[in-house]
Design a protein around this motif. Structure first.
Motif, mmCIF file in Angstrom:
data_model
loop_
_atom_site.group_PDB
_atom_site.id
_atom_site.type_symbol
_atom_site.label_atom_id
_atom_site.label_comp_id
_atom_site.label_asym_id
_atom_site.label_seq_id
_atom_site.Cartn_x
_atom_site.Cartn_y
_atom_site.Cartn_z
ATOM 1 N N LEU A 26 0.831 -1.210 0.000
ATOM 2 C CA LEU A 26 0.000 0.000 0.000
ATOM 3 C C LEU A 26 0.866 1.261 0.000
ATOM 4 O O LEU A 26 0.641 2.189 -0.776
ATOM 5 N N VAL A 27 1.885 1.268 0.870
ATOM 6 C CA VAL A 27 2.783 2.423 0.924
ATOM 7 C C VAL A 27 3.561 2.539 -0.387
ATOM 8 O O VAL A 27 3.741 3.640 -0.922
ATOM 9 N N ALA A 28 3.988 1.417 -0.918
ATOM 10 C CA ALA A 28 4.741 1.422 -2.175
ATOM 11 C C ALA A 28 3.880 1.907 -3.339
ATOM 12 O O ALA A 28 4.375 2.585 -4.244
ATOM 13 N N PRO A 65 -4.353 1.747 -17.530
ATOM 14 C CA PRO A 65 -4.819 0.353 -17.424
ATOM 15 C C PRO A 65 -5.604 0.056 -16.149
ATOM 16 O O PRO A 65 -6.479 -0.812 -16.157
ATOM 17 N N THR A 66 -5.317 0.769 -15.058
ATOM 18 C CA THR A 66 -6.092 0.527 -13.835
ATOM 19 C C THR A 66 -7.536 0.983 -14.022
ATOM 20 O O THR A 66 -8.459 0.346 -13.514
ATOM 21 N N LYS A 84 -17.048 9.301 -15.552
ATOM 22 C CA LYS A 84 -15.645 9.706 -15.478
ATOM 23 C C LYS A 84 -15.103 9.698 -14.044
ATOM 24 O O LYS A 84 -14.013 9.200 -13.794
ATOM 25 N N GLU A 85 -15.874 10.234 -13.106
ATOM 26 C CA GLU A 85 -15.444 10.277 -11.707
ATOM 27 C C GLU A 85 -15.324 8.864 -11.126
ATOM 28 O O GLU A 85 -14.370 8.550 -10.409
ATOM 29 N N GLN A 86 -16.281 8.008 -11.443
ATOM 30 C CA GLN A 86 -16.243 6.623 -10.955
ATOM 31 C C GLN A 86 -15.065 5.863 -11.554
ATOM 32 O O GLN A 86 -14.459 5.028 -10.881
ATOM 33 N N LYS A 87 -14.742 6.153 -12.803
ATOM 34 C CA LYS A 87 -13.583 5.518 -13.431
ATOM 35 C C LYS A 87 -12.305 5.872 -12.676
ATOM 36 O O LYS A 87 -11.469 5.002 -12.413
ATOM 37 N N GLN A 88 -12.154 7.158 -12.338
ATOM 38 C CA GLN A 88 -10.964 7.601 -11.606
ATOM 39 C C GLN A 88 -10.864 6.901 -10.261
ATOM 40 O O GLN A 88 -9.814 6.391 -9.890
ATOM 41 N N LYS A 89 -11.974 6.875 -9.523
ATOM 42 C CA LYS A 89 -11.992 6.221 -8.205
ATOM 43 C C LYS A 89 -11.741 4.717 -8.345
ATOM 44 O O LYS A 89 -11.001 4.135 -7.565
ATOM 45 N N GLY A 90 -12.367 4.116 -9.335
ATOM 46 C CA GLY A 90 -12.171 2.684 -9.572
ATOM 47 C C GLY A 90 -10.731 2.366 -9.926
ATOM 48 O O GLY A 90 -10.169 1.362 -9.464
ATOM 49 N N VAL A 94 -8.252 -0.148 -7.908
ATOM 50 C CA VAL A 94 -7.534 -1.235 -8.582
ATOM 51 C C VAL A 94 -6.033 -1.108 -8.331
ATOM 52 O O VAL A 94 -5.357 -2.094 -8.020
ATOM 53 N N HIS A 95 -5.496 0.111 -8.449
ATOM 54 C CA HIS A 95 -4.056 0.331 -8.251
ATOM 55 C C HIS A 95 -3.622 -0.101 -6.850
ATOM 56 O O HIS A 95 -2.659 -0.855 -6.691
#
Length: 179
Positions: A26-28, A65-66, A84-90, A94-95
């Motif tokens: 998570l930190v990385a 890709p995330t 668009k906002e949900q894509k960013q949060k999603g 994922v990341h």
């Protein structure tokens, strides 16, 4: 009496290693994002406005890709089209989820195969770059083929994953000493 540079020889524990690896991952992942932002800032300052010209001329920016992964998951699992906002949060979810998972794998492997920790996690970061970015993402159709990217994109990705590898090892080691 045997002396060692280590404070103690603890018994290997895959679960404790995985837990320490999750925190490290998570930190990385965060460190990787920060490094990515730094690279973008430096690249933009050196490009003399080329990016602005590209935006004005209508060149389309490739999606992360995330974000593509988050979209595919939401459409496949829940039949939901993300805005668009949900894509960013999603994409962020994922990341960090992938970073935590790969950290757990690293932490568990470090318990049973100590050479995994060699060179402060850098080989792990490099292997993750090759395995995920260069092979798996293109095969799954979540990114373009490696040959479709400029060398600078590969070097940037490798650098980000080296930061990930070094950070996951540093944090994992600190966490593992406390578990």
């Amino acid at each position: 009496m045997e002396y060692s540079w280590r404070k103690s020889r603890r018994k290997p524990s895959v679960w404790k290693g995985a837990a320490a690896g999750v925190v490290g991952g998570l930190v990385a992942s965060w460190a990787m994002n920060e490094f990515s932002s730094l690279i973008k800032t430096v690249a933009e300052s050196g490009s003399n406005g080329q990016k602005q010209k590209a935006k004005k001329s209508g060149e389309q920016r490739e999606e992360d890709p995330t974000i593509t992964t988050a979209e595919k998951i939401s459409e496949t699992v829940g039949d939901i089209k993300l805005n668009k906002e949900q894509k960013q949060k999603g994409g962020t979810v994922v990341h960090y989820a992938f970073g935590a998972l790969m950290g757990a794998v690293y932490g568990a492997a470090a318990e049973v195969a100590p050479p995994v920790k060699s060179l402060a996690g850098l080989p792990y970061g490099a292997a993750l770059f090759v395995g995920a970015d260069e092979i798996v993402l293109p095969v799954l159709g979540l990114s373009k083929k490696p040959t479709e990217y400029p060398l600078s994109k590969h070097l940037s990705g490798l650098g980000q994953h080296l930061v990930y590898g070094a950070t996951v090892e540093l944090v994992r080691r600190g966490m593992r000493e406390r578990l």
